[in-house]
Design an enzyme around this catalytic site. Structure first.
Site, PDB file in Angstrom:
ATOM      1  N   ALA A  41     -86.423  26.642 -13.034  1.00 26.39           N
ATOM      2  CA  ALA A  41     -85.283  25.900 -13.581  1.00 26.39           C
ATOM      3  C   ALA A  41     -84.073  26.013 -12.649  1.00 26.39           C
ATOM      4  CB  ALA A  41     -84.927  26.435 -14.967  1.00 26.39           C
ATOM      5  N   SER A  42     -83.828  27.223 -12.132  1.00 19.02           N
ATOM      6  CA  SER A  42     -82.658  27.414 -11.251  1.00 19.02           C
ATOM      7  C   SER A  42     -82.817  26.619  -9.959  1.00 19.02           C
ATOM      8  CB  SER A  42     -82.453  28.905 -10.949  1.00 19.02           C
ATOM      9  OG  SER A  42     -83.502  29.408 -10.134  1.00 19.02           O
ATOM     10  N   LYS A  43     -84.041  26.496  -9.480  1.00 18.22           N
ATOM     11  CA  LYS A  43     -84.275  25.752  -8.234  1.00 18.22           C
ATOM     12  C   LYS A  43     -84.276  24.241  -8.502  1.00 18.22           C
ATOM     13  CE  LYS A  43     -84.697  29.314  -5.411  1.00 18.22           C
ATOM     14  NZ  LYS A  43     -83.828  29.534  -4.253  1.00 18.22           N
ATOM     15  N   SER A  65     -87.202  25.856  -3.461  1.00 16.93           N
ATOM     16  CA  SER A  65     -88.540  26.438  -3.610  1.00 16.93           C
ATOM     17  C   SER A  65     -89.526  25.371  -4.082  1.00 16.93           C
ATOM     18  CB  SER A  65     -88.510  27.558  -4.652  1.00 16.93           C
ATOM     19  OG  SER A  65     -89.824  27.941  -5.007  1.00 16.93           O
ATOM     20  N   ASP A  74     -71.266  39.108  -3.401  1.00 21.09           N
ATOM     21  CA  ASP A  74     -72.173  38.788  -4.506  1.00 21.09           C
ATOM     22  C   ASP A  74     -71.914  37.322  -4.843  1.00 21.09           C
ATOM     23  OD1 ASP A  74     -73.419  38.316  -6.895  1.00 21.09           O
ATOM     24  OD2 ASP A  74     -72.839  40.217  -7.809  1.00 21.09           O
ATOM     25  N   TYR A  90     -86.900  30.829 -12.891  1.00 18.06           N
ATOM     26  CA  TYR A  90     -86.727  30.632 -11.436  1.00 18.06           C
ATOM     27  C   TYR A  90     -86.860  29.145 -11.102  1.00 18.06           C
ATOM     28  CZ  TYR A  90     -87.812  30.998  -6.422  1.00 18.06           C
ATOM     29  OH  TYR A  90     -87.818  30.855  -5.056  1.00 18.06           O
TER      30      TYR A  90
HETATM   31  N1  LIG Z   1     -90.390  34.352  -0.049  1.00 20.08           N
HETATM   32  C1  LIG Z   1     -90.936  33.253  -0.593  1.00 20.08           C
HETATM   33  O1  LIG Z   1     -92.180  33.139  -0.740  1.00 20.08           O
HETATM   34  C2  LIG Z   1     -90.030  32.116  -1.014  1.00 20.08           C
HETATM   35  C3  LIG Z   1     -90.647  30.946  -1.476  1.00 20.08           C
HETATM   36  C4  LIG Z   1     -89.830  29.892  -1.888  1.00 20.08           C
HETATM   37  C5  LIG Z   1     -88.453  30.000  -1.822  1.00 20.08           C
HETATM   38  N2  LIG Z   1     -87.878  31.143  -1.379  1.00 20.08           N
HETATM   39  C6  LIG Z   1     -86.421  31.217  -1.363  1.00 20.08           C
HETATM   40  O2  LIG Z   1     -85.975  31.661  -0.099  1.00 20.08           O
HETATM   41  C7  LIG Z   1     -84.701  32.307  -0.238  1.00 20.08           C
HETATM   42  C8  LIG Z   1     -84.721  33.627   0.514  1.00 20.08           C
HETATM   43  O3  LIG Z   1     -85.697  34.444  -0.124  1.00 20.08           O
HETATM   44  P1  LIG Z   1     -86.481  35.625   0.616  1.00 20.08           P
HETATM   45  O4  LIG Z   1     -87.918  35.420   0.328  1.00 20.08           O
HETATM   46  O5  LIG Z   1     -86.005  35.789   1.998  1.00 20.08           O
HETATM   47  O6  LIG Z   1     -85.991  36.846  -0.314  1.00 20.08           O
HETATM   48  P2  LIG Z   1     -85.432  38.307   0.080  1.00 20.08           P
HETATM   49  O7  LIG Z   1     -86.219  38.885   1.184  1.00 20.08           O
HETATM   50  O8  LIG Z   1     -85.370  39.062  -1.228  1.00 20.08           O
HETATM   51  O9  LIG Z   1     -83.955  37.980   0.602  1.00 20.08           O
HETATM   52  C9  LIG Z   1     -82.962  37.503  -0.269  1.00 20.08           C
HETATM   53  C10 LIG Z   1     -81.642  38.168   0.077  1.00 20.08           C
HETATM   54  O10 LIG Z   1     -80.637  37.703  -0.870  1.00 20.08           O
HETATM   55  C11 LIG Z   1     -79.912  38.846  -1.313  1.00 20.08           C
HETATM   56  N3  LIG Z   1     -79.280  38.638  -2.609  1.00 20.08           N
HETATM   57  C12 LIG Z   1     -79.820  38.794  -3.843  1.00 20.08           C
HETATM   58  N4  LIG Z   1     -78.895  38.575  -4.793  1.00 20.08           N
HETATM   59  C13 LIG Z   1     -77.736  38.271  -4.146  1.00 20.08           C
HETATM   60  C14 LIG Z   1     -76.423  37.975  -4.585  1.00 20.08           C
HETATM   61  N5  LIG Z   1     -76.099  37.963  -5.889  1.00 20.08           N
HETATM   62  N6  LIG Z   1     -75.468  37.722  -3.657  1.00 20.08           N
HETATM   63  C15 LIG Z   1     -75.774  37.754  -2.328  1.00 20.08           C
HETATM   64  N7  LIG Z   1     -76.981  38.057  -1.861  1.00 20.08           N
HETATM   65  C16 LIG Z   1     -77.971  38.303  -2.762  1.00 20.08           C
HETATM   66  C17 LIG Z   1     -80.963  39.926  -1.384  1.00 20.08           C
HETATM   67  O11 LIG Z   1     -80.370  41.210  -1.470  1.00 20.08           O
HETATM   68  P3  LIG Z   1     -81.250  42.391  -2.150  1.00 20.08           P
HETATM   69  O12 LIG Z   1     -82.387  42.646  -1.231  1.00 20.08           O
HETATM   70  O13 LIG Z   1     -80.305  43.536  -2.249  1.00 20.08           O
HETATM   71  O14 LIG Z   1     -81.699  41.854  -3.491  1.00 20.08           O
HETATM   72  C18 LIG Z   1     -81.715  39.693  -0.085  1.00 20.08           C
HETATM   73  O15 LIG Z   1     -81.081  40.325   1.000  1.00 20.08           O
HETATM   74  C19 LIG Z   1     -84.465  32.447  -1.748  1.00 20.08           C
HETATM   75  O16 LIG Z   1     -83.563  31.464  -2.183  1.00 20.08           O
HETATM   76  C20 LIG Z   1     -85.842  32.222  -2.340  1.00 20.08           C
HETATM   77  O17 LIG Z   1     -85.782  31.716  -3.656  1.00 20.08           O
HETATM   78  C21 LIG Z   1     -88.639  32.208  -0.973  1.00 20.08           C
END
Ligand SMILES: NC(=O)c1ccc[n+]([C@@H]2O[C@H](COP(=O)([O-])OP(=O)(O)OC[C@H]3O[C@@H](n4cnc5c(N)ncnc54)[C@H](OP(=O)(O)O)[C@@H]3O)[C@@H](O)[C@H]2O)c1
Length: 271
Positions: free
Chosen positions: A160-162, A145, A66, A158
């Site tokens: 803000a964190s990014k 993001s 985590d 969100y």
């Molecule tokens: N998808 C988009 O359109 C998009 C756009 C812009 C930026 N992003 C960024 O891309 C990155 C990957 O996102 P994604 O779209 O691939 O999302 P995702 O499919 O939800 O994958 C994120 C992974 O991170 C895990 N996670 C969540 N909280 C965690 C923690 N505290 N410690 C360790 N792992 C944790 C999640 O586990 P769980 O599944 O159990 O929660 C999941 O396996 C993120 O930083 C996101 O902000 C995504």
């Protein structure tokens, strides 16, 4: 790092590896022969992805982590160092999202959780990996993001964190000048993943069904996003804004902020 640079045998820590963009990153890096320390809170998904990476010939270990927990981030880095004697690349990808107007939020506490996962997670992992990255002249890669560049309605916490990631890593880059450690920030826009299923809603809960509907013709696949992230790291880029719209928005915002806000208002769902 040039375009021909390969990740074969590179010692890579990757967070958020159990699904979405992280899984695609893991699979592509494994296919290239990288040594992977995969981290996620989703034990089942993590095991499956790690197994797939090993099957494709990569030396892969998985560490249930985590990223909001400092000690777990420390243990993650220690485990990679124990396995391979160092770290070449830290790829901070784990992240969660939200969807709620700020004036409709009924449980404000999830803003702290967004910050803990999206900002403090990469910060802790960087803190513990940095001595090893200095030794290996390595690279920190962070998935941010579009919301971290231009903001986004319904995504205040969100965004803000990014934004915090850009502030932190742009500053760290200046401190690391001359150390040989590079930093690459990559900002995706719309990617088809499960992130919307786990986002925070106004009352702090998550949607009961996957709210993703494929109405956004501009969405890219996780594999495409991972490909761009890997290419950006390989070329040693400072910052990559994925998508033409985002690139244009970032360039034009200083000159016509009101017009950019108008377009951002119409694009409610960056994740
Ligand atoms: N998808 C988009 O359109 C998009 C756009 C812009 C930026 N992003 C960024 O891309 C990155 C990957 O996102 P994604 O779209 O691939 O999302 P995702 O499919 O939800 O994958 C994120 C992974 O991170 C895990 N996670 C969540 N909280 C965690 C923690 N505290 N410690 C360790 N792992 C944790 C999640 O586990 P769980 O599944 O159990 O929660 C999941 O396996 C993120 O930083 C996101 O902000 C995504």
């Amino acid at each position: 790092m040039g375009e021909t640079m390969t990740f074969k045998d590179k010692r890579i820590i990757l967070t958020g590896a159990a699904g979405g963009i992280g899984e695609a990153l893991a699979r592509q890096l494994a296919a290239e022969g990288a040594r992977l320390a995969l981290a996620d809170i989703n034990a089942e998904g993590l095991g499956l992805v790690a197994e797939a990476c090993r099957r494709s010939g990569s030396e892969t270990i998985e560490i249930l982590t985590d990223v909001t927990d400092r000690e777990q981030c420390q243990a993650l880095v220690a485990r990679a160092v124990e396995a391979w004697g160092g770290v070449d690349i830290l790829l901070s990808n784990a992240g969660v999202s939200m969807r709620a107007r700020f004036d409709e939020v009924t449980d404000i506490s999830f803003f702290e959780r967004l910050m803990a996962i999206n900002y403090f997670g990469p910060l802790y992992c960087t803190y513990y990996a940095l001595p090893y990255l200095k030794e290996s002249l390595g690279r920190i890669v962070v998935v941010t993001s579009s919301a971290g560049k231009l903001g986004a309605p319904m995504h205040t916490g969100y965004a803000a964190s990014k934004h915090a990631l850009h502030g932190f890593f742009d500053s760290l880059r200046t401190e690391l000048a001359g150390t040989g450690v590079g930093i690459t920030l990559v900002a995706p826009m719309y990617v088809k993943t499960g992130i919307r299923r786990h986002r925070f809603e106004a009352d702090g809960s998550h949607p009961s069904v996957d709210p993703y509907h494929d109405s956004k013709s501009k969405s890219m696949t996780a594999e495409q996003a991972a490909g761009i992230i890997i290419r950006s790291a390989r070329k040693g880029k400072r910052e990559v804004n994925i998508s033409f719209e985002l690139k244009a928005g970032v360039k034009l915002k200083p000159f016509v902020p009101g017009i950019i806000d108008y377009f951002v208002r119409r694009k409610v769902d960056p994740v």
